[in-house]
Design a protein around this motif. Structure first.
Motif, PDB file in Angstrom:
ATOM      1  N   MET A  96      27.585  36.795 -53.700  1.00 58.11           N
ATOM      2  CA  MET A  96      27.852  37.356 -52.187  1.00 58.11           C
ATOM      3  C   MET A  96      27.373  38.886 -52.240  1.00 58.11           C
TER       4      MET A  96
ATOM      5  N   LEU B  35      27.932  42.009 -50.554  1.00 58.79           N
ATOM      6  CA  LEU B  35      28.849  42.620 -49.466  1.00 58.79           C
ATOM      7  C   LEU B  35      28.191  43.756 -48.719  1.00 58.79           C
TER       8      LEU B  35
ATOM      9  N   ARG C 158      25.955  42.086 -46.210  1.00 60.22           N
ATOM     10  CA  ARG C 158      26.671  41.517 -44.972  1.00 60.22           C
ATOM     11  C   ARG C 158      27.602  42.782 -44.177  1.00 60.22           C
ATOM     12  N   ASP C 159      27.776  43.697 -44.637  1.00 52.90           N
ATOM     13  CA  ASP C 159      28.314  44.989 -44.084  1.00 52.90           C
ATOM     14  C   ASP C 159      27.245  45.381 -43.071  1.00 52.90           C
TER      15      ASP C 159
ATOM     16  N   ARG D 194      24.613  43.989 -41.982  1.00 51.07           N
ATOM     17  CA  ARG D 194      24.175  43.085 -40.960  1.00 51.07           C
ATOM     18  C   ARG D 194      25.291  42.948 -39.806  1.00 51.07           C
ATOM     19  N   HIS D 195      26.623  42.877 -40.335  1.00 47.19           N
ATOM     20  CA  HIS D 195      27.775  43.119 -39.184  1.00 47.19           C
ATOM     21  C   HIS D 195      27.649  44.275 -38.494  1.00 47.19           C
TER      22      HIS D 195
ATOM     23  N   LYS E 155      35.983  52.324 -45.265  1.00 44.62           N
ATOM     24  CA  LYS E 155      35.856  50.961 -45.972  1.00 44.62           C
ATOM     25  C   LYS E 155      37.001  51.226 -47.105  1.00 44.62           C
TER      26      LYS E 155
ATOM     27  N   ARG F 127      40.150  50.642 -46.988  1.00 46.91           N
ATOM     28  CA  ARG F 127      41.163  49.555 -46.815  1.00 46.91           C
ATOM     29  C   ARG F 127      40.380  48.212 -47.463  1.00 46.91           C
ATOM     30  N   GLU F 128      39.373  48.124 -47.148  1.00 51.92           N
ATOM     31  CA  GLU F 128      38.712  46.808 -47.650  1.00 51.92           C
ATOM     32  C   GLU F 128      38.200  47.030 -49.105  1.00 51.92           C
TER      33      GLU F 128
ATOM     34  N   LEU G 238      39.887  44.785 -51.739  1.00 51.89           N
ATOM     35  CA  LEU G 238      38.697  44.134 -52.699  1.00 51.89           C
ATOM     36  C   LEU G 238      39.463  44.226 -54.206  1.00 51.89           C
TER      37      LEU G 238
ATOM     38  N   LEU H 146      28.471  48.027 -53.697  1.00 55.31           N
ATOM     39  CA  LEU H 146      28.598  47.820 -52.253  1.00 55.31           C
ATOM     40  C   LEU H 146      28.392  49.390 -51.628  1.00 55.31           C
TER      41      LEU H 146
END
Lengths: 231, 378
Positions: free
Chosen positions: B1, B3, B6-7, B9-10, B287, B289-290, B294, B307
């Motif tokens: 995946m 990340l 995805r980040d 895109r979001h 990011k 906290r993310e 992770l 990332l």
């Protein structure tokens, strides 16, 4: 029940102190603790009593000063870490549930769960299948494509639980999992943790201040000034 | 995946706004490189357009572009007699300011003998000069069209043809006149100046038959260096090859401007690097906290590094592409010529990649230092 089984978490003579000399703080003093499969344990204590330190030590995030830690039959600490790959160890054996759920805001519910499986080496399709099953199991199957920002507190916590259980860990560490929930939802979360403990033969440790869930634990331990006692 | 994907895109809108900001900065860097190239191209353009193998100028000067040079027009006859010379021409150069449609217009006047060397390389519209007086051929960048009239000095000129790629080293578009017209423009005094000179008893010379340089093309088997040596032996002349003239133009005439722009470009690249590093650091701090989560759930360092680095590279390359597209589309609006070369674009893309990777180091360092226990903090 416990006499026939080996403990999933076994801690012997565990100590942890910060600083030296006059600044020395003994966060954990000679802790001994065995937690068996299917057990849901409550860990209580005032702020600064060492609860988070104990959780971090069991989760292999913080190195103790001395003692022994055995997780799921593997001795991982004996006055020093016996594995260099502690993140791999966590991925393999430990699931974490946080007070603030800590879901990735840029991942959907499905992907928040699947990311753990992706890290564990599952194929993308297998990861999505397993994540979908878990979300169904935790009754948030209708929110698989929703992002954390659009989930309610209870839904987000269930997705976080699904993530913690994704790789079928046998040790679940939960830090204030019900702090942000009302009594009804707190009860539901505790029921889910109980279900997980039984279905996955897992040991669950819950750090909490939440009095409304005290009656949901098999055993309650108190930590005060680094000393553990059983209620 | 993935990340990073995805980040992005979001947070697509925010990411693209960041990329747009960066694109403006990288666009300016690209424009500066284009201006730098344009400066050199402008400096060499006239020499390339004239395409003479030998330049004969006044002794002791590096003319006619770097220094003023004046030699008799009939020098071309002497040069034409040298073995190996195929064709010759006499030329004058002069900067002049005039008005067209009420606007100031700076022009670079090139005087040449129609039918001889020194004229426009191509006629894109209309015709070349035929020897008749008061006609002109102009570079299309003057904005003048065929049939237009323009006043130069005491005389009006009609535009009979247009050409391209004829500008001075300073970027002034060229106007071609017959040599006689150019000499009149250069040497004729205004009526008031003539009266003043007469009043003070000076001998008024209305014209002189001198030129800035004599140019020559040589036969394919002739040695340009030998021809230069032959001319150098003459008493009052200096000679140089086309290559030497090009060196004088780039290393002397536009040297300071070239260094100035080069230095400014280097500073801009440095500023870009610092800004990219700050953006990446801020993106990483957003990011934290993310990243801690992770780490806590067992993500190896390569996932966290991926990332940060992938996002940094995506930001840099998208910003570069947007900046390049922007400059490519507005290059004609710049007052001075921009020369955008594919190799410069590729080199800058490479520099952007390196900057992104280097800038990521601080972000990666910050991320790798994050304590996974931070995820557990309330």
């Amino acid at each position: 029940m416990t006499e026939n089984k080996k403990p999933l978490i076994s801690i012997k003579n565990l100590s942890k102190h910060f600083g030296e000399g006059e600044t020395r703080v003994d966060a954990l003093r000679n802790i001994n603790l065995d937690i068996f499969p299917e057990q849901v344990i409550g860990l209580l204590g005032p702020s600064g009593s060492g609860k988070s330190t104990l959780l971090n030590v069991i989760g292999c995030i913080l190195e103790p000063t001395r003692g022994q830690i055995e997780l799921d039959g593997e001795l991982v600490y004996n006055d020093r870490w016996l594995r260099s790959d502690l993140r791999g160890l966590r991925l393999e054996k430990v699931g974490f549930i946080f007070q603030a759920h800590n879901l990735m805001p840029f991942l959907s519910s499905m992907d928040n769960v699947a990311v753990v499986l992706d890290l564990a080496g599952y194929s993308a399709s297998a990861a999505r299948t397993r994540a979908g099953e878990l979300l169904e199991y935790l009754e948030v199957g209708n929110r698989v494509e929703a992002f954390p920002g659009s989930l309610s507190g209870g839904e987000a916590q269930r997705v976080a639980i699904a993530r913690a259980l994704a790789n079928r860990p046998r040790i679940v560490l939960a830090d204030e999992p019900t702090a942000a929930l009302d009594s009804e939802r707190a009860g539901i979360v505790m029921d889910l943790l109980r279900k997980v403990a039984i279905d996955q033969q897992a040991a669950v440790i819950v750090v909490t201040h939440d009095e409304k869930i005290y009656d949901r634990f098999d055993q309650i331990f108190h930590l005060r000034d680094g000393i553990l006692s059983q209620t | 995946m993935n990340l990073a994907y995805r980040d992005v895109r979001h947070n697509f809108g925010r990411f693209m706004v960041t990329c747009f900001g960066l694109s403006l900065l990288l666009g300016v860097v690209l424009a500066m490189i284009g201006i730098y190239r344009g400066l050199i191209a402008d400096a060499l353009e006239l020499v390339d357009t004239i395409d003479a193998d030998i330049w004969v100028v006044e002794k002791g000067t590096r003319g006619p572009f770097a220094e003023s040079s004046r030699i008799p027009r009939d020098t071309r006859n002497s040069v034409a007699r040298i073995f190996g010379i195929k064709s010759v021409g006499a030329v004058t150069f002069q900067s002049i300011e005039t008005e067209s449609d009420g606007k100031k217009l700076r022009l670079y006047v090139i005087g040449y003998e129609p039918g001889q060397l020194g004229g426009p390389k191509y006629i894109t519209e209309g015709r070349g000069l035929t020897g008749r007086n008061f006609e002109a051929v102009v570079d299309s960048r003057t904005g003048l069209d065929i049939g237009d009239h323009i006043q130069l000095g005491r005389n009006g000129f009609t535009i009979v043809g247009t050409t391209v790629n004829a500008v001075s080293s300073g970027g002034e578009p060229a106007i071609y006149l017959s040599l006689d017209d150019a000499q009149k423009l250069q040497f004729d005094l205004s009526p008031s100046a003539t009266r003043r000179e007469r009043a003070r008893g000076a001998v008024v010379v209305n014209s002189t038959d001198t030129v800035s340089a004599v140019i020559a093309r040589t036969s394919p088997n002739a040695s340009n260096d030998n021809i230069v040596k032959t001319i150098e032996r003459w008493k009052h002349f200096a000679a140089m090859t086309e290559e030497q003239q090009g060196i004088i133009l780039t290393q002397s005439v536009v040297e300071k401007a070239r260094k100035q722009i080069g230095m400014f470009t280097a500073i801009l690249i440095l500023v870009s690097a610092v800004i990219i590093a700050l953006i990446i650091h801020t993106m990483t701090m957003d990011k934290i906290r993310e990243i801690a989560t992770l780490k806590l759930i067992g993500a190896p360092d390569r996932v966290i590094i991926g990332l940060i680095v992938q996002q940094a590279l995506a930001m840099g390359l998208i910003g570069f592409a947007m900046g390049g597209l922007l400059i490519f589309n507005i290059q004609d609006f710049f007052p001075k010529r921009l020369v955008l070369q594919p190799m410069d674009g590729l080199s800058l893309a490479g520099v952007v990649v390196v900057i992104c990777l280097l800038s990521s180091i601080y972000g990666v360092y910050t991320a790798l230092k994050v304590d996974p226990a931070k995820a557990l903090a309330g």
